[in-house]
Design an enzyme around this catalytic site. Structure first.
Site, PDB file in Angstrom:
ATOM      1  N   TYR A 154       0.845  -1.202   0.000  1.00 39.37           N
ATOM      2  CA  TYR A 154       0.000   0.000   0.000  1.00 39.37           C
ATOM      3  C   TYR A 154       0.881   1.254   0.000  1.00 39.37           C
ATOM      4  O   TYR A 154       0.703   2.157  -0.812  1.00 39.37           O
ATOM      5  CB  TYR A 154      -0.922  -0.019   1.220  1.00 39.37           C
ATOM      6  N   ALA A 156       4.001   1.592  -0.822  1.00 37.32           N
ATOM      7  CA  ALA A 156       4.797   1.704  -2.057  1.00 37.32           C
ATOM      8  C   ALA A 156       3.933   2.236  -3.202  1.00 37.32           C
ATOM      9  O   ALA A 156       4.369   3.101  -3.981  1.00 37.32           O
ATOM     10  CB  ALA A 156       5.396   0.344  -2.425  1.00 37.32           C
TER      11      ALA A 156
HETATM   12  P1  NAP Z   1     -13.315   3.644   1.115  1.00 40.56           P
HETATM   13  O1  NAP Z   1     -14.329   4.282   1.994  1.00 40.56           O
HETATM   14  O2  NAP Z   1     -12.946   2.218   1.343  1.00 40.56           O
HETATM   15  O3  NAP Z   1     -13.761   3.849  -0.424  1.00 40.56           O
HETATM   16  C1  NAP Z   1     -12.956   3.356  -1.462  1.00 40.56           C
HETATM   17  C2  NAP Z   1     -13.583   3.740  -2.786  1.00 40.56           C
HETATM   18  O4  NAP Z   1     -12.736   3.249  -3.847  1.00 40.56           O
HETATM   19  C3  NAP Z   1     -14.951   3.128  -3.002  1.00 40.56           C
HETATM   20  O5  NAP Z   1     -15.785   4.088  -3.607  1.00 40.56           O
HETATM   21  C4  NAP Z   1     -14.686   1.979  -3.971  1.00 40.56           C
HETATM   22  O6  NAP Z   1     -15.775   1.702  -4.847  1.00 40.56           O
HETATM   23  C5  NAP Z   1     -13.531   2.552  -4.793  1.00 40.56           C
HETATM   24  N1  NAP Z   1     -12.742   1.525  -5.478  1.00 40.56           N
HETATM   25  C6  NAP Z   1     -11.977   0.546  -4.926  1.00 40.56           C
HETATM   26  N2  NAP Z   1     -11.406  -0.211  -5.884  1.00 40.56           N
HETATM   27  C7  NAP Z   1     -11.803   0.308  -7.074  1.00 40.56           C
HETATM   28  C8  NAP Z   1     -11.547  -0.014  -8.435  1.00 40.56           C
HETATM   29  N3  NAP Z   1     -10.757  -1.058  -8.792  1.00 40.56           N
HETATM   30  N4  NAP Z   1     -12.116   0.734  -9.397  1.00 40.56           N
HETATM   31  C9  NAP Z   1     -12.911   1.775  -9.064  1.00 40.56           C
HETATM   32  N5  NAP Z   1     -13.196   2.129  -7.810  1.00 40.56           N
HETATM   33  C10 NAP Z   1     -12.651   1.403  -6.825  1.00 40.56           C
HETATM   34  O7  NAP Z   1     -11.922   4.439   1.178  1.00 40.56           O
HETATM   35  P2  NAP Z   1     -11.543   5.918   1.676  1.00 40.56           P
HETATM   36  O8  NAP Z   1     -11.043   5.814   3.064  1.00 40.56           O
HETATM   37  O9  NAP Z   1     -12.616   6.889   1.333  1.00 40.56           O
HETATM   38  O10 NAP Z   1     -10.265   6.149   0.744  1.00 40.56           O
HETATM   39  C11 NAP Z   1     -10.272   6.975  -0.399  1.00 40.56           C
HETATM   40  C12 NAP Z   1      -8.839   7.211  -0.822  1.00 40.56           C
HETATM   41  O11 NAP Z   1      -8.118   7.823   0.256  1.00 40.56           O
HETATM   42  C13 NAP Z   1      -8.080   5.913  -1.132  1.00 40.56           C
HETATM   43  O12 NAP Z   1      -7.227   6.118  -2.249  1.00 40.56           O
HETATM   44  C14 NAP Z   1      -7.273   5.667   0.132  1.00 40.56           C
HETATM   45  O13 NAP Z   1      -6.127   4.885  -0.120  1.00 40.56           O
HETATM   46  C15 NAP Z   1      -6.948   7.085   0.552  1.00 40.56           C
HETATM   47  N6  NAP Z   1      -6.621   7.250   1.980  1.00 40.56           N
HETATM   48  C16 NAP Z   1      -7.505   6.900   2.953  1.00 40.56           C
HETATM   49  C17 NAP Z   1      -7.165   7.077   4.299  1.00 40.56           C
HETATM   50  C18 NAP Z   1      -8.079   6.714   5.431  1.00 40.56           C
HETATM   51  O14 NAP Z   1      -7.625   6.724   6.598  1.00 40.56           O
HETATM   52  N7  NAP Z   1      -9.342   6.397   5.197  1.00 40.56           N
HETATM   53  C19 NAP Z   1      -5.901   7.606   4.623  1.00 40.56           C
HETATM   54  C20 NAP Z   1      -5.027   7.951   3.602  1.00 40.56           C
HETATM   55  C21 NAP Z   1      -5.406   7.785   2.274  1.00 40.56           C
HETATM   56  P3  NAP Z   1     -16.949   0.598  -4.519  1.00 40.56           P
HETATM   57  O15 NAP Z   1     -17.274   0.754  -3.068  1.00 40.56           O
HETATM   58  O16 NAP Z   1     -18.072   1.042  -5.390  1.00 40.56           O
HETATM   59  O17 NAP Z   1     -16.398  -0.728  -4.895  1.00 40.56           O
END
Ligand code: NAP
Length: 246
Positions: A154, A156
């Site tokens: 993740y 990386a």
């Molecule tokens: P989340 O609530 O788990 O939502 C992830 C989203 O990504 C969902 O809408 C999902 O769609 C979509 N998704 C996953 N795989 C996909 C694919 N192959 N094609 C298209 N859509 C895809 O995550 P989040 O916490 O909001 O995270 C959003 C971003 O912020 C991510 O890039 C994550 O790495 C980053 N981030 C999060 C945190 C944290 O603490 N939450 C911290 C740092 C960075 P479906 O549900 O429709 O499948």
């Protein structure tokens, strides 16, 4: 934000992407709300926002798949014209010891975050270059900056997103296209729902502000980077993280 700006937010069915899509839509933008498995949630958000007078379109695509991304962008273009703002937010997480990460785990992590960002950027950039305007905001993570034990793949992949952002900012700057990165700290979404109590407490102890961020905290930053107020910012990594990384 200018009214009718065409925005595509990936991963907008849940969490950070969902709130980002909502904020853009309420600001008068035309917003593509992309989802994969939870397309039902994207449709539900689109219905809610349409009722409030917003211009939104629920879209289903897997960012790992070039043809699905191209079809999604073509559909958005047909409805409203070329994409002005792309937010590459779709993501997945996985905790594993490095030695337990399979080749499949590794490839999946890079396919979603790095290849997905590559596909979406390539789908919108030709029109941006033609119009000599556009903004791309990629969502990385603090783990992409600091590294993370038991999340090597993740971290990386998220570091690669930062490299991609900086390089693209250099390449596209002369075309008046800004490319920036948001690297969130710990944000209260489904992605961290699996954390146990000791794990959560440890993260809170390491966060000077003593709280986890909300999807709105990140959405505000993304919307700022897409606005005219950020006109001189490109190639940067902005990390709203409560002081976790200073
Ligand atoms: P989340 O609530 O788990 O939502 C992830 C989203 O990504 C969902 O809408 C999902 O769609 C979509 N998704 C996953 N795989 C996909 C694919 N192959 N094609 C298209 N859509 C895809 O995550 P989040 O916490 O909001 O995270 C959003 C971003 O912020 C991510 O890039 C994550 O790495 C980053 N981030 C999060 C945190 C944290 O603490 N939450 C911290 C740092 C960075 P479906 O549900 O429709 O499948």
């Amino acid at each position: 934000m200018k009214r009718d700006t065409v925005v595509l937010v990936t991963g907008a069915s849940r969490g950070i992407g969902r709130e980002t899509a909502r904020q853009f839509a309420l600001a008068g933008c035309r917003v593509g709300i992309q989802a994969l498995n939870r397309y039902d949630l994207a449709e539900q958000l689109a219905g809610e926002l349409s009722q409030a007078g917003c211009q939104v379109l629920a879209l289903q695509a897997d960012v790992r798949d070039r043809s699905q991304v191209d079809a999604m962008v073509a559909r958005l273009c047909q409805s409203w014209g070329p994409v002005d703002v792309l937010v590459n937010n779709a993501g997945i997480a996985q905790q594993k010891l490095f030695t337990d990460i399979s080749e499949q785990d590794w490839d999946l992590m890079f396919a979603v975050h790095v290849k997905g960002t590559f596909h979406c950027c390539q789908a919108v950039i030709p029109d941006m270059v033609r119009r000599q305007a556009g903004k791309i905001i990629n969502v990385s993570s603090i783990w992409g900056l600091t590294g993370a034990s038991c999340e090597v793949h993740y971290a990386a992949a998220k570091a690669a997103v930062i490299g991609l952002t900086k390089s693209l900012a250099k390449e596209l700057g002369p075309s008046h296209i800004q490319v920036n990165c948001v690297a969130p700290g710990v944000i209260e979404t489904d992605m961290i729902a699996g954390l146990d109590e000791p794990g959560r407490n440890e993260l809170l102890v390491q966060t000077p502000l003593g709280v986890m961020g909300s999807p709105a905290d990140i959405a505000h930053t993304i919307c700022f980077l897409a606005s005219d107020k950020a006109a001189f910012i490109t190639g940067q990594v902005i990390s709203p993280n409560g002081g976790f990384l200073i």
